[in-house]
Every structure is written in C-alpha cells, then in structure tokens.
Motif scaffolding. Structure first.
Motif, PDB file in Angstrom:
ATOM      1  N   LEU A 157       0.837  -1.203   0.000  1.00  0.00           N
ATOM      2  CA  LEU A 157       0.000   0.000   0.000  1.00  0.00           C
ATOM      3  C   LEU A 157       0.870   1.250   0.000  1.00  0.00           C
ATOM      4  O   LEU A 157       0.579   2.226  -0.696  1.00  0.00           O
ATOM      5  N   ALA A 158       1.950   1.211   0.771  1.00  0.00           N
ATOM      6  CA  ALA A 158       2.894   2.333   0.775  1.00  0.00           C
ATOM      7  C   ALA A 158       3.514   2.496  -0.602  1.00  0.00           C
ATOM      8  O   ALA A 158       3.681   3.624  -1.098  1.00  0.00           O
ATOM      9  N   GLY A 159       3.852   1.388  -1.252  1.00  0.00           N
ATOM     10  CA  GLY A 159       4.400   1.458  -2.601  1.00  0.00           C
ATOM     11  C   GLY A 159       3.411   2.024  -3.589  1.00  0.00           C
ATOM     12  O   GLY A 159       3.777   2.808  -4.472  1.00  0.00           O
ATOM     13  N   ALA A 160       2.128   1.670  -3.428  1.00  0.00           N
ATOM     14  CA  ALA A 160       1.094   2.179  -4.330  1.00  0.00           C
ATOM     15  C   ALA A 160       0.893   3.685  -4.148  1.00  0.00           C
ATOM     16  O   ALA A 160       0.576   4.397  -5.109  1.00  0.00           O
ATOM     17  N   LEU A 161       1.073   4.165  -2.926  1.00  0.00           N
ATOM     18  CA  LEU A 161       0.888   5.590  -2.658  1.00  0.00           C
ATOM     19  C   LEU A 161       1.947   6.446  -3.359  1.00  0.00           C
ATOM     20  O   LEU A 161       1.730   7.632  -3.600  1.00  0.00           O
TER      21      LEU A 161
END
Length: 218
Positions: free
Chosen positions: A180-184
């Motif tokens: 999720l952090a990578g997607a942000l």
C-alpha cells in the motif's frame, strides 16, 4: 537453514516453528538488493503484460482473462526462482525470471485452483477466503521447489501454515501495508515492494521448510 527430505517434510507438520516477521523482511531486502535491477525490471515487465491484458479485456473479449489465467502462475514463480537462487548464493540471469514456464502445467494448476478456492472462500462470508489466502502462501513455492503436484502443495501449505496461522496473517498484513505504501508513491514504489514481498516469503520458506542446495537446479 535446515533441509528436509520427503519424510522430513511430513515431519514438519508435527514440529513447532516461529514466524519471524522482521527477520524475513530484512532477509528479503538483502536478497532483493543482490539483484535489484533484475527484480525491478521483471516487475515492470509483469506490469506491462497486465496493462496489455487489461486493454484486451476492454474489448469485452475473454482472451485477456484466459491469457492472465495461463501465465500468472509461471510468472509469479519467476520471482521465487531468482530469490531461491540468491538465497543459495548462486548467480542469476534475467532469463531465470521466465523459467517458471519450463514447469508450466503444475504452476498453472496451483495458481488457478488456489485462486478458485480463495474466491469461493470470499463468497462464503469472506472469512474462509482470508483463511485460505494466508494458508496457501507456500503453495506455489512448494510446487516449484519441492516438485509437488498442485493439490499436495496447497494442502501441505495449508496444514503447515494453519499451525501458526495468526502469525502468518500478521506477516501477510505487514506485506500488504508495504505494498500500500508502494502504491501511494504513484504506484512506482510497487516496483520495489512487490519483489520485496516475494523475497520475504522466500526467506520464510527457507527458514520454516528448508532450502537444500543439492535438490534443485535453481
């Protein structure tokens, strides 16, 4: 890193183990750094393939879905093939990421059937789907590395992980947060967090199941 024969694998179901989340992520990061360019490049290739499949699906054709079903298992196996080679301190090439297609049928079947089972589980009030999604974490690498058939790999993974399911759920939750952090980061971070997640799972596999150097060509 302990190794087990076929008898020893069954013995694992009677042994206790600890899920070392931070250790696996640390080992996964160390593995990823050994071939960062290769992992990022392969993840980008997978992204581009998925974009092409999505465009095919826009035409209301079932071809894209069929292609996705056929290739997802062997493609995902590519991450594990390279991670396992690096954990064994072996040299890798970019072509190793595509070696899952050399063992196409069992990898296709384990990917397809586990996805179907998880999907059915989510239809049954969601909780069974969550249980199976975590419990099948080792199914693909077991079929890949131990040459199990798809059902034996799924069942062995389910039984082994169910011994410590909540700890594995915590591990999976941390990996989801990483992605999720990578997607942000405009999605670009996924080029790192996706292979990092697989490398962390490979580290967990090596620690809990074992990764003997003498029983595989990768």
């Amino acid at each position: 890193m302990e190794s087990y024969g076929s008898t020893g694998l069954e013995g694992l179901l009677h042994k206790s183990y600890t899920v070392k989340i931070s250790e696996y992520i640390g080992s996964g990061w160390a593995t990823l750094k050994k071939n960062l360019g290769g992992f990022v490049g392969f993840t980008l290739v997978v992204f581009l393939i998925n974009i092409a499949i999505a465009k095919i699906n826009q035409s209301a054709s079932p071809v894209g879905t069929l292609i996705s079903l056929l290739i997802s298992g062997p493609l995902n196996a590519g991450f594990f093939i390279v991670a396992f080679k690096l954990l064994r301190n072996r040299a890798t090439t970019f072509g190793d990421f595509f070696r899952g297609f050399n063992n196409f049928l069992p990898l296709f079947l384990v990917s397809l059937i586990s996805s179907v089972m998880i999907g059915i589980g989510f239809l049954l009030i969601i909780i069974p789907g969550i249980y199976l999604a975590v419990a099948y974490t080792f199914a693909l690498p077991l079929v890949l590395e131990k040459k199990m058939n798809f059902w034996d790999g799924m069942e062995f993974s389910r039984k082994l992980i169910s011994k410590n399911w909540f700890s594995f759920f915590g591990f999976a939750f941390v990996l989801v947060l990483l992605n999720l952090a990578g997607a942000l980061l405009l999605g670009i971070g996924l080029l790192v967090t996706i292979p990092l997640s697989v490398c962390a799972i490979a580290a967990a596999y090596a620690d809990i199941i074992g990764l003997p150097s003498s029983t595989s060509d990768f």
